[in-house]
Design an enzyme around this catalytic site. Structure first.
Site, PDB file in Angstrom:
ATOM      1  N   ASN A   1       0.875  -1.174   0.000  1.00  0.00           N
ATOM      2  CA  ASN A   1       0.000   0.000   0.000  1.00  0.00           C
ATOM      3  C   ASN A   1       0.911   1.222   0.000  1.00  0.00           C
ATOM      4  O   ASN A   1       1.564   1.529   0.998  1.00  0.00           O
ATOM      5  CB  ASN A   1      -0.898   0.003   1.241  1.00  0.00           C
ATOM      6  CG  ASN A   1      -1.817   1.222   1.305  1.00  0.00           C
ATOM      7  OD1 ASN A   1      -1.432   2.324   0.926  1.00  0.00           O
ATOM      8  ND2 ASN A   1      -3.018   1.028   1.799  1.00  0.00           N
TER       9      ASN A   1
ATOM     10  N   ASP B   1       3.071   4.860   4.901  1.00  0.00           N
ATOM     11  CA  ASP B   1       2.683   4.463   6.260  1.00  0.00           C
ATOM     12  C   ASP B   1       2.522   2.948   6.369  1.00  0.00           C
ATOM     13  O   ASP B   1       2.367   2.415   7.468  1.00  0.00           O
ATOM     14  CB  ASP B   1       1.421   5.188   6.725  1.00  0.00           C
ATOM     15  CG  ASP B   1       0.276   5.080   5.731  1.00  0.00           C
ATOM     16  OD1 ASP B   1       0.465   4.497   4.645  1.00  0.00           O
ATOM     17  OD2 ASP B   1      -0.823   5.593   6.038  1.00  0.00           O
ATOM     18  N   HIS B   2       2.547   2.248   5.249  1.00  0.00           N
ATOM     19  CA  HIS B   2       2.599   0.789   5.204  1.00  0.00           C
ATOM     20  C   HIS B   2       3.983   0.369   4.725  1.00  0.00           C
ATOM     21  O   HIS B   2       4.643   1.097   3.982  1.00  0.00           O
ATOM     22  CB  HIS B   2       1.571   0.217   4.229  1.00  0.00           C
ATOM     23  CG  HIS B   2       0.142   0.414   4.645  1.00  0.00           C
ATOM     24  ND1 HIS B   2      -0.663  -0.618   5.084  1.00  0.00           N
ATOM     25  CD2 HIS B   2      -0.633   1.528   4.675  1.00  0.00           C
ATOM     26  CE1 HIS B   2      -1.864  -0.145   5.361  1.00  0.00           C
ATOM     27  NE2 HIS B   2      -1.868   1.150   5.124  1.00  0.00           N
TER      28      HIS B   2
ATOM     29  N   TYR C   1      -7.605  -3.702  -2.148  1.00  0.00           N
ATOM     30  CA  TYR C   1      -7.613  -2.653  -1.144  1.00  0.00           C
ATOM     31  C   TYR C   1      -9.015  -2.627  -0.550  1.00  0.00           C
ATOM     32  O   TYR C   1      -9.933  -2.025  -1.100  1.00  0.00           O
ATOM     33  CB  TYR C   1      -7.239  -1.310  -1.778  1.00  0.00           C
ATOM     34  CG  TYR C   1      -7.256  -0.146  -0.814  1.00  0.00           C
ATOM     35  CD1 TYR C   1      -6.757  -0.274   0.480  1.00  0.00           C
ATOM     36  CD2 TYR C   1      -7.762   1.090  -1.207  1.00  0.00           C
ATOM     37  CE1 TYR C   1      -6.774   0.787   1.361  1.00  0.00           C
ATOM     38  CE2 TYR C   1      -7.777   2.168  -0.335  1.00  0.00           C
ATOM     39  CZ  TYR C   1      -7.284   2.011   0.951  1.00  0.00           C
ATOM     40  OH  TYR C   1      -7.297   3.066   1.817  1.00  0.00           O
TER      41      TYR C   1
ATOM     42  N   GLU D   1      -3.893   1.472  -3.034  1.00  0.00           N
ATOM     43  CA  GLU D   1      -4.060   2.901  -2.730  1.00  0.00           C
ATOM     44  C   GLU D   1      -3.092   3.746  -3.572  1.00  0.00           C
ATOM     45  O   GLU D   1      -2.362   4.587  -3.059  1.00  0.00           O
ATOM     46  CB  GLU D   1      -3.876   3.180  -1.241  1.00  0.00           C
ATOM     47  CG  GLU D   1      -4.601   4.435  -0.793  1.00  0.00           C
ATOM     48  CD  GLU D   1      -4.608   4.654   0.708  1.00  0.00           C
ATOM     49  OE1 GLU D   1      -5.194   5.656   1.136  1.00  0.00           O
ATOM     50  OE2 GLU D   1      -4.028   3.840   1.451  1.00  0.00           O
TER      51      GLU D   1
ATOM     52  N   ASN E   1      -7.248  -4.169   5.610  1.00  0.00           N
ATOM     53  CA  ASN E   1      -7.831  -3.258   6.602  1.00  0.00           C
ATOM     54  C   ASN E   1      -8.448  -3.975   7.799  1.00  0.00           C
ATOM     55  O   ASN E   1      -9.541  -3.621   8.260  1.00  0.00           O
ATOM     56  CB  ASN E   1      -8.864  -2.337   5.943  1.00  0.00           C
ATOM     57  CG  ASN E   1      -8.270  -0.973   5.622  1.00  0.00           C
ATOM     58  OD1 ASN E   1      -7.543  -0.399   6.433  1.00  0.00           O
ATOM     59  ND2 ASN E   1      -8.566  -0.460   4.445  1.00  0.00           N
TER      60      ASN E   1
ATOM     61  N   ASP F   1      -3.865  -4.630   1.264  1.00  0.00           N
ATOM     62  CA  ASP F   1      -4.299  -4.002   2.512  1.00  0.00           C
ATOM     63  C   ASP F   1      -5.737  -4.443   2.760  1.00  0.00           C
ATOM     64  O   ASP F   1      -6.668  -3.904   2.167  1.00  0.00           O
ATOM     65  CB  ASP F   1      -4.189  -2.484   2.379  1.00  0.00           C
ATOM     66  CG  ASP F   1      -4.657  -1.743   3.632  1.00  0.00           C
ATOM     67  OD1 ASP F   1      -5.042  -2.425   4.607  1.00  0.00           O
ATOM     68  OD2 ASP F   1      -4.645  -0.502   3.619  1.00  0.00           O
TER      69      ASP F   1
END
Length: 517
Positions: free
Chosen positions: A263, A507-508, A370, A294, A412, A410
């Protein structure tokens, strides 16, 4: 002078007798006003003394009350420092009052106030010289629950209730012996414990080499992911360290496919603003397939990015959000030509945000996904667990009728408590609600798909996502939201399932899978 002396004598006589003699009219005439003045002065003096005494009593009482309030406030802060989970049970009004007492500048909702206070508690521990030292202990001594009010410092500030340890070596994992008393040179990766009575402050820095900034890697040499940061750690848990936990490479004559998934949180921003080099990552990892989530690009940008992003990978397949521009988006880039490509799930309600790409290879289907975030206030939670997840799970089972399936991306959801640094504090946060975790279990794992990282590392705390706020990556307060899920029929062919936590341009972090063919 004589008259005053006589008046003085008469005054003393007056005081002894309780009255003024009637003799000597002139003296009487002179003394009476003097007596009146002295009487008034005496009354005022005594009155002032009484007022002063009362004032001092009240002041003393007020000081006592203030001291009691300060003592009570200090005790309350100490209790919270010892058990920060108390913050979760406080009202917003109480949290605001606590921020005022502690001198913490914070505004916003309860979550913001709690976060600011937790951050302040961590800073206090680091900012006080002589607050603590770090004592090395063995993995078997890691407490399953936090005891006392001791805080832990590792490189940067960490929440006071988190238990932290560094990755043990292979030898210590095998024998599980105490290493108390060893030096960092003898056993460079250790668990840490606080000794509050010492007058010296130290930090633990995990071993690591300085990496190239062009790759978007940590450039200070620190490896915070090798430190166990968790609020409810189990005794057998250890932090993830790919340097010692990945298996040896396969022999050159073994056929295998290497897949990387990431991601990127905005591909254009990743490449332009964060100085990331996909070429260098490809040279270092030598992957066959790269799956992205993303990407946040629009269809008009795809051709330009395809030409400049990565050389030698001539097959790339992109899907973009059309309902909301610059949002979501997924892609698969491969140097192996697939047999077929499909975009979306085949359901119009789910296919406007560019969340799924499926490619078919000789031996399996590969999906990059995603999964929708449940969002602020969990406004998409119902859609997520009642529509999206079941649809994706059913789609995978349909594909599996002809070939095994690999799902990556991802997703989530932090499936278990081991997959998130603060389970209790995030029980109603998107990505860790009981509804999402149950849906993950029901729609994927219960249908026969295997979480490859957890299969390979059942007791390893390894995160793949760290929020940008509060230096979460540097303090390793993360989530494991990114996965490789594979059909059970090919689970044993997975040679390695791993995370690349040193790649920090998003951030991933990327994760990888090596599948023997």
């Amino acid at each position: 002078m004589q008259l005053l002396l006589r008046c003085g004598s008469l005054l003393r006589l007056y005081e002894r007798s309780g009255g003024l003699p009637r003799t000597n009219y002139s003296c009487r005439k002179l003394v009476i006003p003097i007596l009146n003045v002295m009487s008034e002065r005496t009354r005022i003096t005594y009155s002032r003394r009484a007022v002063s005494k009362n004032s001092e009593i009240k002041k003393d009482e007020q000081t006592v009350i203030e001291k009691e309030d300060d003592t009570e406030s200090t005790l309350e802060i100490e209790r919270i420092r010892g058990d920060p989970s108390m913050l979760q049970s406080m009202t917003v009004k109480e949290l605001k009052e606590l921020t005022r007492r502690m001198g913490v500048a914070a505004r916003g909702n309860k979550k913001d106030l709690v976060s600011a206070l937790m951050e302040s508690l961590g800073e206090e521990v680091i900012g006080k010289e002589g607050a603590s030292t770090i004592e090395q202990i063995g993995p078997s001594e890691v407490p399953s629950k936090r005891k006392g009010a001791a805080s832990v410092v590792v490189e940067q500030k960490l929440e006071t209730s988190e238990v932290i340890s560094a990755t043990p070596s292979k030898r210590s994992r095998t024998k599980q012996k105490s290493i108390k008393g060893t030096t960092p040179e003898e056993n460079p990766v250790t668990t840490v414990k606080i000794n509050k009575t010492s007058h010296k402050k130290e930090t633990v820095v995990a071993n690591g080499a300085i990496a190239k900034a062009g790759l978007g890697l940590n450039v200070d040499g620190a490896e915070p992911w090798t430190v166990l940061v968790h609020k409810k750690p189990q005794a057998e848990w250890i932090p993830y360290n790919p340097k010692v936990m990945r298996p040896p490479p396969l022999s050159k004559d073994t056929r295998a496919l290497k897949i990387l998934s990431w991601n990127v949180n905005g591909l254009k921003a990743l490449v332009k603003n964060r100085g990331f080099s996909v070429h260098e990552l490809a040279q270092r990892e030598d992957f066959d397939v790269l799956c992205l989530q993303e990407t946040k690009i629009q269809e008009k940008d795809v051709d330009v990015i395809k030409e400049s992003l990565l050389e030698g990978y001539t097959n790339s397949f992109w899907t973009c959000s059309v309902s909301k521009l610059g949002y979501s988006g997924t892609a698969i880039i491969s140097r192996v030509k697939p047999l077929s490509i499909k975009y979306g799930l085949g359901v119009p309600d789910h296919d406007t945000e560019g969340r799924i790409v499926t490619v078919e290879f000789d031996d399996f289907y590969l999906l990059t996904a995603y999964v929708p975030n449940s969002g602020d206030g969990l406004k998409r939670l119902t859609y997520r667990v009642t529509e999206w997840d079941p649809c994706l799970g059913n789609y995978m089972k349909e594909l599996e009728k002809s070939k095994p399936v690999i799902l990556t991306g991802d997703l989530n959801c932090a499936h278990q408590e081991i997959d998130i640094h603060d389970p209790a504090g995030n029980s109603r946060s998107a990505g860790f609600t009981k509804e999402e975790r149950k849906s993950f279990e029901t729609n994927f794992l219960s249908k026969g798909f295997v979480d490859t990282f957890r299969k390979q590392h059942p007791d390893v705390v390894g995160y793949s996502y760290w929020g940008y706020r509060h230096n979460c990556r540097k303090t390793n307060r993360g989530w494991r939201l990114d996965y490789f899920l594979v059909s059970e029929s090919i689970a044993e062919r997975v040679h390695d399932s791993y995370i690349l936590p040193d790649v920090s341009a998003s951030d991933h972090s990327p994760l990888g899978l090596i599948l023997k063919l």
